[in-house]
Write an enzyme that holds these catalytic residues in place. Structure first.
Site, short mmCIF file in Angstrom:
data_model
loop_
_atom_site.label_atom_id
_atom_site.label_comp_id
_atom_site.label_asym_id
_atom_site.label_seq_id
_atom_site.Cartn_x
_atom_site.Cartn_y
_atom_site.Cartn_z
CD GLU A 152 17.18 -6.53 30.43
OE1 GLU A 152 16.16 -7.22 30.64
OE2 GLU A 152 17.12 -5.31 30.17
CG ASP A 161 14.84 1.86 25.46
OD1 ASP A 161 13.65 2.23 25.48
OD2 ASP A 161 15.33 1.18 24.54
CD GLN A 214 14.85 -0.46 19.85
OE1 GLN A 214 13.82 0.01 19.38
NE2 GLN A 214 15.21 -0.26 21.10
CB CYS A 222 8.14 2.22 23.57
SG CYS A 222 7.88 1.24 25.07
CE1 TYR A 228 13.15 -0.76 34.15
CE2 TYR A 228 14.49 1.21 34.33
CZ TYR A 228 13.50 0.39 34.82
OH TYR A 228 12.84 0.72 35.99
#
Length: 466
Positions: free
Chosen positions: A350, A396, A268, A423, A329
């Site tokens: 992941e 995400d 982030q 995002c 994710y």
């Protein structure tokens, strides 16, 4: 259509999703960065197709009454919305997100709130600089000009980044000048900052595999790397590490947990504001209190077994809550770990090897015993069995959004709750069109992680339709 002149005027009708202004010249749509609705501007063609054109801003002829003077010369490359107050930026973001959802799907809820960033400036913890030479043939830090890979604009300071990042970058630039390092061997400079450590890590990317490494001793640095990056690739990515001094990782605190990540891993970029979003997810997450997960805790890492290596798992005890959370994710595992105490078991998926390694280390760093880690692409790693019995699914994804197979498997699994953080609201809207056939939104909120830019984070929390 006729060829566009070298320069021409256009009146900006509106802003479109992505932040560009839209106007028309002789019937052709013209997109321009760094403008506001109602402005008359002078532009030059940058990218022209048969149907539309993107143009470089040359001059503001008639400014908007809400226009501000930009704080930087390179603002068009980094933060083109600094030309208007943040309150106006936030309203633009709300309006554009609602517009894109109306276009690609339906609104998850009639209205959406926006939570501001904790800081309007100095919030970014990561910047990647290019290099160029100025009129005196002196090496400078630079960014690509908007719409061009050949034009550069010199950088003095990046005001949306933490101040230490600019300080470190310019100290490294000075070292490169003193060593007479030629532009031809340089690719990029990556600088990342940790609030928890109050330190930076820097990686210099070069295109010469025989580059002679050197150390740079700065009090602000917790790690320094020189990296050979394949010159055939347009992006700065590690081919081989030529030099590493101290650490190649940073540690950041989010919520009550610490997270370690490598210099190239996703993390982030605005941790204080992400904490607000994470707190909202914690408030809204709904573990099933009467369905404890029965199983053994373990850390798995296929298909990167050799990279990650075997791991001894602590005795499985589970979180204080009930049920199962699946985090797809997951990156370094941040969301799943921040919610882990609310669930009996958490499964983190992941695909990126660096992210998988970071997630594994972060599980151990925080002594979490109810997390299973699966290394593999979310769309390929046996999703039906992974999602089976999940009370909550968290996603995400990157800007491309969810893989269609992931959307299909989430719909088929019919988990009680879906938490979707994005995002890129445009791809989230595309995915929501399908997901909304089985899920009903209970919460929709935007988070302004990126003031002075058009970007915004969108959080949808939904429950399965009865």
């Amino acid at each position: 259509m006729a060829k566009l002149p070298a320069e021409f005027e256009v009146v900006i009708d509106k802003l479109v999703f992505g932040g560009e202004g839209l106007g028309y010249f002789e019937g052709r749509p013209i997109f321009v960065v760094g403008v506001l609705p109602g402005e008359r501007v002078l532009v030059a063609p940058a990218k022209v197709t048969g149907k539309f054109a993107q143009a470089r801003l040359l001059k503001i002829i008639k400014p908007s009454p809400i226009r501000l003077e930009p704080k930087e010369t390179q603002y068009l490359s980094t933060s083109p919305w600094q030309i208007t107050p943040v309150a106006n930026q936030q309203q633009f973001k709300i309006d554009l997100v609602k517009e894109v959802f109306s276009k690609f799907a339906t609104l998850p809820l009639p209205d959406v709130a926006l939570t501001p960033s904790t800081s309007e400036w100095g919030y970014r913890n990561k910047m990647e600089f290019s290099f160029a030479v100025d009129e005196q043939n002196k090496l400078v830090l630079a960014f690509h000009q908007r719409y061009s890979w050949k034009r550069f604009v010199a950088v003095a300071e990046v005001k949306i980044a933490h101040p230490m990042i600019s300080t470190v970058a310019h100290k490294i630039l000075l070292e490169l000048r003193q060593r007479n390092i030629p532009l031809t061997v340089l690719k990029n400079l990556l600088v990342r900052y940790s609030h928890h450590q109050n330190k930076c890590i820097a990686a210099l990317y070069v295109v010469d595999a025989e580059f002679t490494p050197f150390n740079i001793d700065l009090p602000e640095l917790s790690g320094w790397l020189i990296v050979y990056s394949d010159p055939k690739s347009p992006i700065a990515k590690t081919t081989k590490i030529l030099c590493q001094v101290k650490s190649a990782t940073l540690v950041e605190q989010l919520g009550d947990k610490l997270f370690q990540y490598s210099y190239e891993s996703f993390f982030q970029v605005n941790p204080p504001s992400f904490n607000l979003c994470a707190q909202r997810m914690r408030e809204l997450a709904q573990p099933h209190p009467t369905s404890p997960w029965e199983g053994e805790g373990q850390l798995l890492s296929p298909p990167f077994q050799e990279t990650v290596g075997p791991t001894e798992s602590p005795p499985f005890q589970g979180g204080v809550g009930g049920g199962l959370l699946v985090d797809l994710y997951a990156g370094a595992g941040v969301i799943g770990m921040l919610l882990s105490d609310k669930y009996q078991k958490v499964v983190i998926v992941e695909f990126d090897p660096a992210g998988t390694i970071a997630a594994k280390e972060n599980i151990q760093l925080n002594q979490l015993d109810n997390i299973e880690l699966i290394g593999g692409r979310a769309e390929k790693e046996g999703l039906p069995s992974i999602l089976a019995g999940a009370d909550t699914v968290v996603v995400d994804p990157p800007r491309e959004g969810l893989h269609q197979k992931v959307v299909e498997k989430i719909i088929e699994a019919k988990s009680s709750q879906l938490i979707y953080l994005s995002c890129n609201p445009a791809t989230q809207a595309r995915d929501w069109k399908l997901l909304s056939t089985q899920y009903k939104a209970t919460h929709w909120e935007l988070f302004d992680f990126y003031p002075q830019t058009p970007h915004v984070e969108s959080l949808i929390v939904a429950t399965i339709k009865k």
